[in-house]
Design an enzyme around this catalytic site. Structure first.
Site, PDB file in Angstrom:
ATOM      1  CE  LYS A  67      48.514  69.271  71.065  1.00  0.00           C
ATOM      2  NZ  LYS A  67      49.242  68.000  70.996  1.00  0.00           N
ATOM      3  CD  GLN A  89      51.577  66.696  73.498  1.00  0.00           C
ATOM      4  OE1 GLN A  89      50.404  66.705  73.147  1.00  0.00           O
ATOM      5  NE2 GLN A  89      52.500  67.337  72.821  1.00  0.00           N
ATOM      6  CG  ASP A  99      47.761  63.447  68.059  1.00  0.00           C
ATOM      7  OD1 ASP A  99      47.764  64.575  67.541  1.00  0.00           O
ATOM      8  OD2 ASP A  99      48.299  63.191  69.155  1.00  0.00           O
TER       9      ASP A  99
HETATM   10  N1  GUN Z   1      54.231  66.215  70.389  1.00  0.00           N
HETATM   11  C1  GUN Z   1      54.520  67.240  69.550  1.00  0.00           C
HETATM   12  N2  GUN Z   1      53.517  67.409  68.669  1.00  0.00           N
HETATM   13  C2  GUN Z   1      52.578  66.479  68.956  1.00  0.00           C
HETATM   14  C3  GUN Z   1      51.298  66.153  68.406  1.00  0.00           C
HETATM   15  O1  GUN Z   1      50.819  66.756  67.439  1.00  0.00           O
HETATM   16  N3  GUN Z   1      50.640  65.133  69.002  1.00  0.00           N
HETATM   17  C4  GUN Z   1      51.149  64.441  70.051  1.00  0.00           C
HETATM   18  N4  GUN Z   1      50.436  63.449  70.570  1.00  0.00           N
HETATM   19  N5  GUN Z   1      52.338  64.712  70.572  1.00  0.00           N
HETATM   20  C5  GUN Z   1      53.036  65.726  70.033  1.00  0.00           C
END
Ligand code: GUN
Length: 277
Positions: free
Chosen positions: A46, A90, A113
């Site tokens: 990211k 996350q 998200d």
């Molecule tokens: N953990 C695995 N995929 C994701 C995601 O797309 N967003 C978040 N916040 N955590 C994750």
């Protein structure tokens, strides 16, 4: 069989927002609790995507033993911080933390998200109200659209009913007028459903769950799983070797849905920033 190449489409989408980002100057913040190895790898991707898109990036690293109210206080700080136009927490979080309570504390307009009840609720209305849609399902729709795969009237079978993938992708497929079946751990006869699928979306987290004998010729397969096999190699929920022989399209792991989630997050970050100017 053609690969649904999420890696290359993701790169194109990330590059496409660069000019807009230079004008808007958005900042994405990521709250990362502890040192979960997979989460650290995802967060690194990211960060790289933000750099590529000229989006500001900030990481808030917190210890594993953080209390729930302390974590929520960190969320509140980002809600109030005018420089941060979007942020995510996350997942997964340590067992001591109740995830829905943390998500509830995120300001919906910064929820890039798309996990917040408000954004999920808008998605329920129709595709035209999808505003900050959940990142992984949004990435899947963009991948299917890019390859001109028709959705309307198709039998879409989703395996997995998680809040972040299975449930929302089922709704987004309904928004595009598919006939949707959502299967999960309690489904009695999984094969009877998977065999009917024109589009099969699998988001369970179980390596090799779907094998070639469970699908029909010409199926489009979207593999959302990210697992490690016995040799430590990344693999999806779909047994690629047997299923790819029958599929018309299949998304690889890695290089399929994973990068598309990151692209969707970047697009949501731009969208959220636009609405805050
Ligand atoms: N953990 C695995 N995929 C994701 C995601 O797309 N967003 C978040 N916040 N955590 C994750």
């Amino acid at each position: 069989m053609e690969l649904l190449d999420g890696k290359s489409l993701s790169g194109e989408l990330i590059d496409s927002v660069k000019l807009e980002a230079e004008k808007l100057k958005p900042t994405l913040a990521v709250i990362l609790v502890g040192e979960h190895p997979a989460s650290m790898a995802y967060v690194k991707n990211k960060k790289k995507a933000c750099e590529r898109a000229s989006i500001g990036y900030r990481e808030v690293n917190l210890p594993t033993d953080i209390a729930q109210d302390e974590l929520i206080a960190e969320v509140e700080k980002l809600n109030q911080d005018d420089e941060v136009t979007g942020f995510i927490v996350q997942l997964p979080l340590p067992d001591s933390i109740y995830v829905p309570e943390v998500i509830r504390s995120i300001d919906p307009k910064k929820d890039v998200d798309g996990f917040q009840a408000y954004n999920l609720g808008k998605m329920f209305l129709s595709s035209e109200f999808e505003d900050l849609p959940p990142a992984t399902p949004s990435g899947i729709v963009k991948l299917l659209d890019h390859y001109d795969i028709p959705i309307q009237g198709k039998e879409v079978v989703v395996v997995g009913h998680s809040n972040h993938v299975g449930k929302p992708i089922s709704v987004m497929m309904l928004n595009r007028n598919a006939t949707v079946t959502t299967c999960h751990i309690h489904t009695q006869d999984l094969v009877s459903h998977t065999k009917r699928a024109d589009i099969l979306i699998v988001a369970v987290g179980k390596a090799g769950l779907i094998t070639g004998d469970m699908v029909k010729e010409g199926v489009v397969v979207v593999d959302v799983g990210i697992n490690r096999n016995d040799d430590g190699k990344l693999c999806g929920d779909v047994d690629f070797d047997s299923v790819s022989g029958k599929a018309s399209y299949i998304s690889p792991v890695p290089g399929g849905v994973g990068p598309m989630t990151v692209a969707a997050l970047i697009l949501n970050t731009i969208h959220a920033a636009k609405r805050q100017v």
